[in-house]
Design a protein around this motif. Structure first.
Motif, PDB file in Angstrom:
ATOM      1  N   CYS A  83     -20.085   0.398   9.453  1.00 35.26           N
ATOM      2  CA  CYS A  83     -21.439   0.536   8.928  1.00 35.26           C
ATOM      3  C   CYS A  83     -21.933  -0.794   8.355  1.00 35.26           C
ATOM      4  O   CYS A  83     -21.157  -1.606   7.861  1.00 35.26           O
ATOM      5  CB  CYS A  83     -21.481   1.571   7.800  1.00 35.26           C
ATOM      6  SG  CYS A  83     -20.951   3.226   8.260  1.00 35.26           S
ATOM      7  N   LYS A  84     -23.250  -0.999   8.406  1.00 29.72           N
ATOM      8  CA  LYS A  84     -23.864  -2.064   7.628  1.00 29.72           C
ATOM      9  C   LYS A  84     -23.864  -1.608   6.182  1.00 29.72           C
ATOM     10  O   LYS A  84     -24.148  -0.434   5.899  1.00 29.72           O
ATOM     11  CB  LYS A  84     -25.292  -2.328   8.098  1.00 29.72           C
ATOM     12  CG  LYS A  84     -26.015  -3.415   7.313  1.00 29.72           C
ATOM     13  CD  LYS A  84     -27.384  -3.725   7.911  1.00 29.72           C
ATOM     14  CE  LYS A  84     -28.074  -4.838   7.135  1.00 29.72           C
ATOM     15  NZ  LYS A  84     -29.386  -5.200   7.747  1.00 29.72           N
ATOM     16  N   THR A  85     -23.528  -2.492   5.248  1.00 28.85           N
ATOM     17  CA  THR A  85     -23.428  -2.085   3.848  1.00 28.85           C
ATOM     18  C   THR A  85     -24.279  -2.975   2.942  1.00 28.85           C
ATOM     19  O   THR A  85     -24.528  -4.143   3.246  1.00 28.85           O
ATOM     20  CB  THR A  85     -21.972  -2.118   3.350  1.00 28.85           C
ATOM     21  OG1 THR A  85     -21.481  -3.474   3.406  1.00 28.85           O
ATOM     22  CG2 THR A  85     -21.084  -1.211   4.188  1.00 28.85           C
ATOM     23  N   LYS A  98     -24.963   5.112   9.704  1.00 27.68           N
ATOM     24  CA  LYS A  98     -25.100   3.766  10.260  1.00 27.68           C
ATOM     25  C   LYS A  98     -25.155   2.695   9.168  1.00 27.68           C
ATOM     26  O   LYS A  98     -24.600   1.617   9.315  1.00 27.68           O
ATOM     27  CB  LYS A  98     -26.361   3.685  11.122  1.00 27.68           C
ATOM     28  CG  LYS A  98     -26.339   4.573  12.351  1.00 27.68           C
ATOM     29  CD  LYS A  98     -27.647   4.466  13.122  1.00 27.68           C
ATOM     30  CE  LYS A  98     -27.651   5.378  14.340  1.00 27.68           C
ATOM     31  NZ  LYS A  98     -28.955   5.308  15.074  1.00 27.68           N
ATOM     32  N   ILE A  99     -25.851   3.010   8.081  1.00 34.94           N
ATOM     33  CA  ILE A  99     -26.022   2.056   6.980  1.00 34.94           C
ATOM     34  C   ILE A  99     -25.659   2.752   5.673  1.00 34.94           C
ATOM     35  O   ILE A  99     -26.116   3.877   5.418  1.00 34.94           O
ATOM     36  CB  ILE A  99     -27.472   1.534   6.900  1.00 34.94           C
ATOM     37  CG1 ILE A  99     -27.866   0.840   8.208  1.00 34.94           C
ATOM     38  CG2 ILE A  99     -27.628   0.565   5.724  1.00 34.94           C
ATOM     39  CD1 ILE A  99     -29.335   0.446   8.269  1.00 34.94           C
ATOM     40  N   ALA A 100     -24.840   2.097   4.859  1.00 30.74           N
ATOM     41  CA  ALA A 100     -24.433   2.643   3.566  1.00 30.74           C
ATOM     42  C   ALA A 100     -24.950   1.741   2.445  1.00 30.74           C
ATOM     43  O   ALA A 100     -24.687   0.534   2.441  1.00 30.74           O
ATOM     44  CB  ALA A 100     -22.918   2.757   3.483  1.00 30.74           C
ATOM     45  N   ALA A 134     -17.068   2.438   4.215  1.00 32.06           N
ATOM     46  CA  ALA A 134     -18.189   2.369   5.147  1.00 32.06           C
ATOM     47  C   ALA A 134     -18.073   1.131   6.036  1.00 32.06           C
ATOM     48  O   ALA A 134     -18.284   1.204   7.258  1.00 32.06           O
ATOM     49  CB  ALA A 134     -19.505   2.348   4.378  1.00 32.06           C
ATOM     50  N   PHE A 137     -17.792   8.542   7.232  1.00 31.43           N
ATOM     51  CA  PHE A 137     -18.427   7.243   7.437  1.00 31.43           C
ATOM     52  C   PHE A 137     -18.715   6.940   8.906  1.00 31.43           C
ATOM     53  O   PHE A 137     -19.443   5.987   9.204  1.00 31.43           O
ATOM     54  CB  PHE A 137     -17.563   6.153   6.801  1.00 31.43           C
ATOM     55  CG  PHE A 137     -17.465   6.297   5.310  1.00 31.43           C
ATOM     56  CD1 PHE A 137     -18.483   5.861   4.485  1.00 31.43           C
ATOM     57  CD2 PHE A 137     -16.368   6.930   4.726  1.00 31.43           C
ATOM     58  CE1 PHE A 137     -18.418   6.025   3.105  1.00 31.43           C
ATOM     59  CE2 PHE A 137     -16.288   7.092   3.346  1.00 31.43           C
ATOM     60  CZ  PHE A 137     -17.316   6.641   2.536  1.00 31.43           C
ATOM     61  N   ASN A 138     -18.182   7.760   9.800  1.00 32.88           N
ATOM     62  CA  ASN A 138     -18.533   7.646  11.212  1.00 32.88           C
ATOM     63  C   ASN A 138     -19.844   8.366  11.517  1.00 32.88           C
ATOM     64  O   ASN A 138     -20.341   8.294  12.640  1.00 32.88           O
ATOM     65  CB  ASN A 138     -17.413   8.220  12.089  1.00 32.88           C
ATOM     66  CG  ASN A 138     -16.123   7.443  11.964  1.00 32.88           C
ATOM     67  OD1 ASN A 138     -16.126   6.213  11.999  1.00 32.88           O
ATOM     68  ND2 ASN A 138     -15.003   8.144  11.816  1.00 32.88           N
TER      69      ASN A 138
END
Length: 290
Positions: A247-249, A224-226, A242, A220-221
């Motif tokens: 991350c943006k989810t 950027k977006i999940a 995430a 998850f590193n």
């Protein structure tokens, strides 16, 4: 009580077929849209096993059920039982919407459009981005074709069964001239970085909320977006990990809502007023705490 809210001899019946089906929010959305449009209709969930799919389609047709949505695991397997497949569904090779006609049900796919609207509503762009898609089933096909149409930098399809990922990558390349490659899910390494990751499998869906298709938290590193197409639970283990990584989810509720709206428009050959639809989306989202 309004006569619209009373089931009678003129009530049109719509529904959803899938297996399992107890998690679905589709009846809430469709019946709300029906009320919004003052349509005398009712929308119901129907649990249909893979073994009973053909008989279910035949029975629904004879019962004059005007439209059906199709979810896991039937989106591809239902196609042989349809009179024809229209539009975007031909490209995707999977359907999520059936419309009654005198010759049988006609198949459509509104998943891709619903996902794209949801992304735009959340200011998520695909153009020139590096995209990872987890999964290679019906939802992955819709996601892949939609993403390919939006001019990404590249698409990587990762699946437990490499052959299925290779087949999907090949199919996307038939329609779009963009870099598409396939890998086995367990070969994602620490040198791979992606702007967006789309989780399209059913792993993590209620009642198996403790599961994730990704076992390595370091992954998850690398994104950027999940985006997880699952909407029950509203935050899957995949999205929790995430979010924890910064991350943006985004979950699948927006996709569910907007694909439902498009299905309604297809069934009823109408257009739902944009402002009214957006208000309904906010209302349902708030009430369901999505």
């Amino acid at each position: 009580m309004s006569i619209i809210n009373i089931v009678n001899g003129k009530t049109k019946v719509y529904g959803l077929i899938g297996y399992p089906i107890s998690h679905t929010l589709s009846p809430i959305i469709h019946n709300s849209i029906g009320n919004l449009m003052k349509n005398n209709m009712v929308y119901l969930p129907f649990e249909v096993s893979p073994e009973g799919l053909k008989k279910a389609i035949q029975g629904a047709y004879e019962l004059n059920i005007k439209g059906l949505n199709v979810t896991v695991p039937h989106k591809q397997k239902v196609i042989p039982f349809l009179s024809k497949v229209e539009g975007y569904a031909k490209q995707i090779g999977a359907v999520n919407t059936l419309k009654w006609s005198k010759d049988g049900y006609i198949g459509y796919n509104t998943d891709a459009e619903g996902l794209l609207i949801s992304l735009k509503e959340n200011n998520i762009s695909i153009k020139d981005k590096s995209i990872l898609i987890i999964g290679a089933g019906g939802a992955a096909r819709a996601t892949s074709m939609m993403i390919a149409s939006q001019s990404p930098k590249e698409i990587v399809i990762a699946n437990r069964t490499l052959e299925k990922a290779e087949k999907l990558a090949k199919d996307v390349s038939l329609f779009y001239n963009i870099p598409v490659k396939s890998i086995s899910l367990d070969t994602i390494d620490k040198n791979m970085y992606f702007d967006l990751c789309f989780q399209t499998t059913s792993v993590g869906m209620t009642p198996k909320e403790d599961e994730s298709p990704i076992k390595n938290d370091d992954f998850f590193n690398q994104i950027k977006i999940a985006v997880d197409l699952i909407y029950t639970p509203s935050e899957t283990l995949f999205l929790k990990k995430a979010r924890k990584a910064g991350c943006k989810t985004l979950n699948g509720f927006g996709m569910l809502f907007y694909q439902a709206a498009r299905a309604y428009e297809i069934w009823n050959e109408t257009v739902i007023p944009k402002e009214a639809l957006e208000q309904l989306f906010r209302k349902i989202k708030n009430e369901l705490e999505f």
